[in-house]
Design a protein around this motif. Structure first.
Motif, PDB file in Angstrom:
ATOM      1  N   TYR A  82      -1.796  -7.237 -14.800  1.00 24.69           N
ATOM      2  CA  TYR A  82      -1.168  -7.848 -13.957  1.00 24.69           C
ATOM      3  C   TYR A  82      -1.675  -8.132 -12.523  1.00 24.69           C
ATOM      4  O   TYR A  82      -0.955  -8.850 -11.650  1.00 24.69           O
ATOM      5  N   VAL A  83      -2.716  -7.679 -12.373  1.00 24.18           N
ATOM      6  CA  VAL A  83      -3.189  -7.876 -10.988  1.00 24.18           C
ATOM      7  C   VAL A  83      -3.605  -9.133 -10.418  1.00 24.18           C
ATOM      8  O   VAL A  83      -3.947  -9.900 -11.283  1.00 24.18           O
ATOM      9  N   GLY A  84      -3.011  -9.580  -9.494  1.00 25.68           N
ATOM     10  CA  GLY A  84      -3.011 -10.889  -8.973  1.00 25.68           C
ATOM     11  C   GLY A  84      -1.924 -11.869  -9.309  1.00 25.68           C
ATOM     12  O   GLY A  84      -1.596 -12.791  -8.751  1.00 25.68           O
ATOM     13  N   ASP A  85      -0.958 -11.210 -10.344  1.00 20.39           N
ATOM     14  CA  ASP A  85      -0.081 -12.081 -11.155  1.00 20.39           C
ATOM     15  C   ASP A  85       1.429 -11.797 -10.472  1.00 20.39           C
ATOM     16  O   ASP A  85       2.472 -12.156 -10.529  1.00 20.39           O
ATOM     17  N   LEU A  99      17.238   2.035 -13.607  1.00 20.73           N
ATOM     18  CA  LEU A  99      16.060   0.965 -13.245  1.00 20.73           C
ATOM     19  C   LEU A  99      15.227   1.723 -12.206  1.00 20.73           C
ATOM     20  O   LEU A  99      15.734   2.260 -11.210  1.00 20.73           O
ATOM     21  N   TYR A 100      14.055   1.397 -12.239  1.00 17.64           N
ATOM     22  CA  TYR A 100      13.131   2.179 -11.426  1.00 17.64           C
ATOM     23  C   TYR A 100      12.172   0.744 -10.787  1.00 17.64           C
ATOM     24  O   TYR A 100      11.898  -0.216 -11.684  1.00 17.64           O
ATOM     25  N   PHE A 101      11.796   0.905  -9.522  1.00 15.44           N
ATOM     26  CA  PHE A 101      11.108  -0.084  -9.055  1.00 15.44           C
ATOM     27  C   PHE A 101       9.780   0.268  -8.319  1.00 15.44           C
ATOM     28  O   PHE A 101       9.845   1.190  -7.410  1.00 15.44           O
ATOM     29  N   LEU A 102       8.536  -0.176  -8.887  1.00 15.06           N
ATOM     30  CA  LEU A 102       7.342   0.297  -8.445  1.00 15.06           C
ATOM     31  C   LEU A 102       6.586  -0.848  -8.045  1.00 15.06           C
ATOM     32  O   LEU A 102       6.563  -1.959  -8.593  1.00 15.06           O
ATOM     33  N   SER A 103       5.583  -0.555  -7.024  1.00 13.35           N
ATOM     34  CA  SER A 103       4.580  -1.871  -6.564  1.00 13.35           C
ATOM     35  C   SER A 103       3.588  -1.543  -7.721  1.00 13.35           C
ATOM     36  O   SER A 103       3.271  -0.613  -8.245  1.00 13.35           O
ATOM     37  N   ILE A 104       2.863  -2.692  -8.089  1.00 12.31           N
ATOM     38  CA  ILE A 104       1.863  -2.757  -8.744  1.00 12.31           C
ATOM     39  C   ILE A 104       0.843  -1.829  -8.293  1.00 12.31           C
ATOM     40  O   ILE A 104      -0.132  -1.321  -8.952  1.00 12.31           O
TER      41      ILE A 104
END
Length: 141
Positions: A82-85, A99-104
């Motif tokens: 998903y890099v760039g998307d 729910l977990y929230f992570l940066s790409i």
């Protein structure tokens, strides 16, 4: 439940969590976007891909895919990152209702990301992502 239904549940839970935290959420129209949500966090817009985490048998960790898989026109199976998307992943783990929230950027090098809920049996520290560092919302508190 089939994978499409699991994904729909995870997306719904992600929208609920972001909304409960006071963030604005937009959902793109159609099925052909590489992201599932746009979340406005303090005026910054984040393209978020929602995933369903799979808890391992002993409950010490969970895994989610950091790439999409699809069939090409000639029948080949294609994996694409998903890099760039996208900017971030929101990962819902139904067995523990979190729910977990992570940066790409946290998961660039891996195809499937594992987050630890409990310390590893061999006390490995290097290369380990602790789920508690990315926990965003717990349902049912």
């Amino acid at each position: 439940m089939n994978t499409k239904d699991k994904g729909s549940v995870s997306e719904t839970m992600a929208v609920a969590a972001f909304t409960a935290k006071g963030f604005q959420v937009s959902i793109p129209v159609g099925e052909n976007t590489r992201y599932d949500l746009i979340v406005d966090i303090d005026g910054a817009l984040y393209k978020v891909q929602v995933k369903t985490g799979t808890l391992n048998k002993d409950g010490s960790s969970f895994k989610f895919n950091t790439r999409s898989t699809y069939h090409s026109f000639n029948g080949d199976i294609v994996c694409k990152n998903y890099v760039g998307d996208i900017d971030s992943f929101a990962v819902y783990v139904p067995q523990i209702k979190r729910l977990y929230f992570l940066s790409i950027n946290d998961v660039l090098a891996v195809t499937a990301c594992t987050l630890r809920l409990k310390a590893s049996k061999n006390n490995q520290k290097s290369g380990i992502l602790n789920a508690s560092d990315f926990e965003f919302y717990v349902f049912g508190r």
